[in-house]
Design a protein around this motif. Structure first.
Motif, PDB file in Angstrom:
ATOM      1  N   VAL A 190       0.859  -1.421  -0.039  1.00 21.15           N
ATOM      2  CA  VAL A 190      -0.013   0.024  -0.147  1.00 21.15           C
ATOM      3  C   VAL A 190       0.773   1.179   0.024  1.00 21.15           C
ATOM      4  O   VAL A 190       2.009   1.354   0.836  1.00 21.15           O
ATOM      5  CB  VAL A 190      -1.073   0.006   1.309  1.00 21.15           C
ATOM      6  N   ILE A 191       0.597   2.104  -0.927  1.00 24.07           N
ATOM      7  CA  ILE A 191       1.514   3.524  -1.064  1.00 24.07           C
ATOM      8  C   ILE A 191       0.462   4.599  -0.683  1.00 24.07           C
ATOM      9  O   ILE A 191      -0.652   4.627  -1.495  1.00 24.07           O
ATOM     10  CB  ILE A 191       2.020   3.548  -2.537  1.00 24.07           C
ATOM     11  N   GLN A 192       0.833   5.391   0.246  1.00 23.23           N
ATOM     12  CA  GLN A 192      -0.015   6.304   0.714  1.00 23.23           C
ATOM     13  C   GLN A 192       0.625   7.564   0.253  1.00 23.23           C
ATOM     14  O   GLN A 192       1.972   8.073   0.608  1.00 23.23           O
ATOM     15  CB  GLN A 192      -0.106   6.357   2.352  1.00 23.23           C
ATOM     16  N   LEU A 193       0.000   8.599  -0.397  1.00 23.12           N
ATOM     17  CA  LEU A 193       0.801   9.619  -0.956  1.00 23.12           C
ATOM     18  C   LEU A 193       0.218  11.032  -0.085  1.00 23.12           C
ATOM     19  O   LEU A 193      -0.809  10.974   0.356  1.00 23.12           O
ATOM     20  CB  LEU A 193       0.112   9.907  -2.379  1.00 23.12           C
ATOM     21  N   ASP A 194       1.162  12.179  -0.469  1.00 26.68           N
ATOM     22  CA  ASP A 194       0.709  13.379   0.283  1.00 26.68           C
ATOM     23  C   ASP A 194       0.427  14.033  -0.849  1.00 26.68           C
ATOM     24  O   ASP A 194       1.027  14.780  -1.527  1.00 26.68           O
ATOM     25  CB  ASP A 194       1.934  13.841   1.086  1.00 26.68           C
ATOM     26  N   ALA A 195      -0.979  14.325  -1.241  1.00 25.96           N
ATOM     27  CA  ALA A 195      -1.365  15.222  -2.164  1.00 25.96           C
ATOM     28  C   ALA A 195      -1.244  16.574  -1.997  1.00 25.96           C
ATOM     29  O   ALA A 195      -1.493  17.259  -2.903  1.00 25.96           O
ATOM     30  CB  ALA A 195      -2.995  14.849  -2.486  1.00 25.96           C
ATOM     31  N   PHE A 196      -0.980  17.166  -0.748  1.00 25.83           N
ATOM     32  CA  PHE A 196      -0.589  18.457  -0.662  1.00 25.83           C
ATOM     33  C   PHE A 196       0.945  18.759  -0.313  1.00 25.83           C
ATOM     34  O   PHE A 196       1.084  19.556   0.516  1.00 25.83           O
ATOM     35  CB  PHE A 196      -1.546  18.730   0.625  1.00 25.83           C
ATOM     36  N   ASP A 197       1.636  18.109  -0.811  1.00 27.89           N
ATOM     37  CA  ASP A 197       3.294  18.178  -0.795  1.00 27.89           C
ATOM     38  C   ASP A 197       3.458  19.452  -1.009  1.00 27.89           C
ATOM     39  O   ASP A 197       4.332  20.100  -0.273  1.00 27.89           O
ATOM     40  CB  ASP A 197       3.899  17.245  -1.712  1.00 27.89           C
ATOM     41  N   ILE A 198       2.776  20.047  -2.073  1.00 33.12           N
ATOM     42  CA  ILE A 198       2.986  21.571  -2.105  1.00 33.12           C
ATOM     43  C   ILE A 198       1.569  22.179  -2.204  1.00 33.12           C
ATOM     44  O   ILE A 198       0.744  21.424  -2.899  1.00 33.12           O
ATOM     45  CB  ILE A 198       3.847  21.785  -3.765  1.00 33.12           C
ATOM     46  N   ASN A 199       1.169  23.098  -1.602  1.00 32.80           N
ATOM     47  CA  ASN A 199      -0.176  23.614  -1.436  1.00 32.80           C
ATOM     48  C   ASN A 199      -0.124  25.082  -1.052  1.00 32.80           C
ATOM     49  O   ASN A 199       0.957  25.722  -0.750  1.00 32.80           O
ATOM     50  CB  ASN A 199      -1.045  22.880  -0.309  1.00 32.80           C
ATOM     51  N   VAL A 245      -6.645  25.310  -8.695  1.00 32.91           N
ATOM     52  CA  VAL A 245      -7.342  25.999  -7.831  1.00 32.91           C
ATOM     53  C   VAL A 245      -6.493  25.823  -6.245  1.00 32.91           C
ATOM     54  O   VAL A 245      -6.040  24.776  -6.008  1.00 32.91           O
ATOM     55  CB  VAL A 245      -8.895  25.665  -7.619  1.00 32.91           C
ATOM     56  N   PRO A 246      -6.761  26.888  -5.448  1.00 33.80           N
ATOM     57  CA  PRO A 246      -5.818  26.950  -4.196  1.00 33.80           C
ATOM     58  C   PRO A 246      -6.393  25.888  -3.305  1.00 33.80           C
ATOM     59  O   PRO A 246      -5.516  25.316  -2.578  1.00 33.80           O
ATOM     60  CB  PRO A 246      -6.374  28.340  -3.452  1.00 33.80           C
ATOM     61  N   MET A 247      -7.627  25.245  -3.375  1.00 37.98           N
ATOM     62  CA  MET A 247      -7.737  24.142  -2.493  1.00 37.98           C
ATOM     63  C   MET A 247      -7.361  22.961  -3.065  1.00 37.98           C
ATOM     64  O   MET A 247      -7.439  21.663  -2.268  1.00 37.98           O
ATOM     65  CB  MET A 247      -9.202  23.857  -2.344  1.00 37.98           C
ATOM     66  N   GLY A 248      -6.552  22.726  -4.119  1.00 39.45           N
ATOM     67  CA  GLY A 248      -5.821  21.592  -4.575  1.00 39.45           C
ATOM     68  C   GLY A 248      -4.283  21.553  -4.078  1.00 39.45           C
ATOM     69  O   GLY A 248      -4.005  22.019  -3.136  1.00 39.45           O
ATOM     70  N   GLY A 249      -3.561  20.620  -4.703  1.00 43.21           N
ATOM     71  CA  GLY A 249      -2.415  20.506  -4.455  1.00 43.21           C
ATOM     72  C   GLY A 249      -1.446  19.560  -5.130  1.00 43.21           C
ATOM     73  O   GLY A 249      -2.174  18.904  -6.287  1.00 43.21           O
ATOM     74  N   GLY A 250      -0.307  19.100  -5.058  1.00 44.00           N
ATOM     75  CA  GLY A 250       0.495  18.595  -6.018  1.00 44.00           C
ATOM     76  C   GLY A 250       1.790  17.690  -5.123  1.00 44.00           C
ATOM     77  O   GLY A 250       1.991  17.994  -4.000  1.00 44.00           O
ATOM     78  N   LEU A 251       2.530  16.924  -5.978  1.00 43.40           N
ATOM     79  CA  LEU A 251       3.492  16.293  -5.551  1.00 43.40           C
ATOM     80  C   LEU A 251       4.881  17.067  -5.961  1.00 43.40           C
ATOM     81  O   LEU A 251       4.991  17.123  -7.207  1.00 43.40           O
ATOM     82  CB  LEU A 251       3.616  14.692  -5.939  1.00 43.40           C
ATOM     83  N   ARG A 252       5.801  17.042  -5.029  1.00 46.45           N
ATOM     84  CA  ARG A 252       6.976  17.343  -5.072  1.00 46.45           C
ATOM     85  C   ARG A 252       7.999  16.783  -5.971  1.00 46.45           C
ATOM     86  O   ARG A 252       7.548  15.404  -5.858  1.00 46.45           O
ATOM     87  CB  ARG A 252       7.890  18.049  -3.944  1.00 46.45           C
ATOM     88  N   GLN A 253       8.913  16.929  -6.639  1.00 50.24           N
ATOM     89  CA  GLN A 253       9.985  16.030  -6.999  1.00 50.24           C
ATOM     90  C   GLN A 253      10.262  14.970  -6.298  1.00 50.24           C
ATOM     91  O   GLN A 253      10.622  13.688  -6.545  1.00 50.24           O
ATOM     92  CB  GLN A 253      11.173  16.904  -7.738  1.00 50.24           C
ATOM     93  N   ALA A 254      10.684  15.058  -4.968  1.00 47.86           N
ATOM     94  CA  ALA A 254      11.318  14.289  -3.976  1.00 47.86           C
ATOM     95  C   ALA A 254      10.402  13.072  -3.807  1.00 47.86           C
ATOM     96  O   ALA A 254      10.571  11.795  -3.790  1.00 47.86           O
ATOM     97  CB  ALA A 254      11.663  14.844  -2.830  1.00 47.86           C
ATOM     98  N   GLN A 255       8.898  13.574  -3.884  1.00 50.44           N
ATOM     99  CA  GLN A 255       8.046  12.244  -3.504  1.00 50.44           C
ATOM    100  C   GLN A 255       7.671  11.639  -4.880  1.00 50.44           C
ATOM    101  O   GLN A 255       7.537  10.462  -4.908  1.00 50.44           O
ATOM    102  CB  GLN A 255       6.647  13.040  -2.978  1.00 50.44           C
ATOM    103  N   LEU A 256       7.839  12.311  -5.981  1.00 50.56           N
ATOM    104  CA  LEU A 256       7.588  11.723  -7.403  1.00 50.56           C
ATOM    105  C   LEU A 256       8.807  10.572  -7.437  1.00 50.56           C
ATOM    106  O   LEU A 256       8.477   9.388  -7.991  1.00 50.56           O
ATOM    107  CB  LEU A 256       7.780  12.698  -8.348  1.00 50.56           C
ATOM    108  N   ASN A 257       9.917  10.982  -7.120  1.00 51.43           N
ATOM    109  CA  ASN A 257      11.040  10.092  -7.291  1.00 51.43           C
ATOM    110  C   ASN A 257      10.772   8.871  -6.308  1.00 51.43           C
ATOM    111  O   ASN A 257      11.068   7.775  -6.655  1.00 51.43           O
ATOM    112  CB  ASN A 257      12.409  10.745  -6.752  1.00 51.43           C
TER     113      ASN A 257
END
Length: 403
Positions: A190-199, A245-257
């Protein structure tokens, strides 16, 4: 959470906490905690092409035991406030009823002796709790304490409206680290992501928020580099551009790697993968305003392993829920409906997932639909030739083996 226009590498181990079991962390190599047998079941082409909604739990589940069984719930968003319509005025939200939705889920799971863990996909409380966020979250923690299995808590945008990350970890200690992986059963990761790594909404993170607002302003003219310009934040945006939109988020490069490495490791070890994310990653399983900022980068990584490795992605954020299959990889993308949408006469809004070698069964409750989702076969292990056993054309002796 989002509706319409609003829409590391560690291992969990069982640790006692406040009378319940929580997810802890250790640096030692991961190992399977549970072993369960599973048998084969033939695939049907129609099921293979589409995530089929199951008319009933299905007799096949009664004939064999799943390799993995876990509970799933998303966007409880409890608040001690009166019911109110969503931002579009199309759906009445039952904020107090959401607490009962969680109670119904934990009551069912607490009596399930075969459960391995529960995934709470984020937005446990609503941002209307800002003045009483800690007490609201502790009220929910008491519900979770009734379970004898680990709970994987994901961070959502409403947690970040109400807490800084350090505050959140004091209230929910098992929340950190915010992205990680664990093996609840042999053959499954199971892989748990942080969808707000950048927000752009996090408390006590001024430099990161400034960076995020600068990023958003390049894609959304309604967002200024120093803050929000007000009004309709999706005005003028078309199609998938509405995700910025501001209530969203994304993954930084470190988490992508890290994600790329986790999937490569899972493929090498012949493990199937379940991905957990608060924000949906596949456009067809949500609406654009509820999509991860850099969903395209994450999708590229999810498609890198062989077909069949990434079995499913479970997400929340989009309260109406959704489902789609990625035909490229065979990965099922399930967006879990929010308890805020549950009807007063049936407040159930959770599911239990059974994972077999060839299928996922979602046993839905209330507004969460049941589904039978066939899995594409894992790639066969390549034959390995052992030195000294002769050339491939020789007969009469063992010349190769499959590891």
């Amino acid at each position: 959470s989002s509706e319409g226009t609003q829409a590391a590498h560690n291992t969990f181990v069982v640790m006692p906490l406040a009378g319940a079991l929580s997810l802890g962390i250790r640096a030692a190599p991961r190992c399977s905690v549970f072993r369960r047998a599973s048998a084969g079941l033939s695939l049907r082409l129609s099921d293979f092409l589409n995530g089929k909604r199951a008319p009933s739990p299905g007799s096949s589940r009664r004939r064999r035991r799943p390799a993995l069984r876990f509970g799933i719930i998303a966007d409880v968003q409890y608040a001690n406030v009166d019911d109110a319509y969503n931002y579009e005025g199309t759906k009445l939200r039952h904020y107090r009823g959401a607490l009962e939705s969680l109670s119904l889920a934990t009551r069912e799971w607490s009596s399930d002796s075969r459960l391995d863990f529960v995934a709470q996909l984020g937005d446990a409380i609503d941002d209307q709790n800002k003045e009483s966020a800690r007490s609201a979250m502790m009220m929910l923690q008491k519900k979770w304490a009734s379970l004898d299995v680990p709970v994987a808590h994901l961070v959502g945008n409403h947690e970040l409206y109400c807490f800084s990350r350090s505050e959140l970890c004091r209230v929910v200690p098992s929340m950190a680290p915010f992205y990680r992986s664990f093996r609840p059963s042999e053959g499954w990761r199971v892989i748990q992501l942080d969808a707000f790594d950048i927000n752009a909404i996090e408390r006590d993170a001024d430099s990161m928020v400034e960076e995020a607002l600068g990023f958003l302003s390049c894609h959304n003219p309604n967002v200024g580099g120093r803050g929000l310009s007000g009004g309709d934040l999706c005005q003028g945006l078309r199609g998938l551009q509405r995700r910025f939109v501001p209530m969203g988020g994304g993954l930084r490069q470190a988490q992508l790697n890290w994600l790329r490495e986790e999937l490569a490791s899972a493929e090498a070890e012949r493990e199937r993968v379940i991905v957990l994310s608060h924000i949906p990653i596949f456009p067809s399983a949500t609406v654009p305003a509820a999509l991860l900022w850099n969903y395209d980068e994450v999708m590229d990584i999810l498609r890198q392993p062989a077909q069949g490795v990434v079995a499913a992605v479970f997400a929340g954020h989009y309260h109406a829920g959704g489902y789609a299959i990625d035909e490229v990889s065979g990965t099922h993308h399930i967006t879990v409906p929010s308890p805020l949408h549950a009807e007063p006469d049936d407040l159930r809004a959770h599911g239990t997932v059974e994972a077999f070698e060839d299928q996922l069964h979602i046993i839905g409750a209330g507004i969460v639909p049941s589904r039978e989702l066939p899995l594409r076969p894992m790639p066969a292990r390549p034959p390995v030739w052992f030195p000294g056993l002769g050339a491939p054309h020789l007969s009469g002796s063992l010349q190769m083996a499959t590891l």
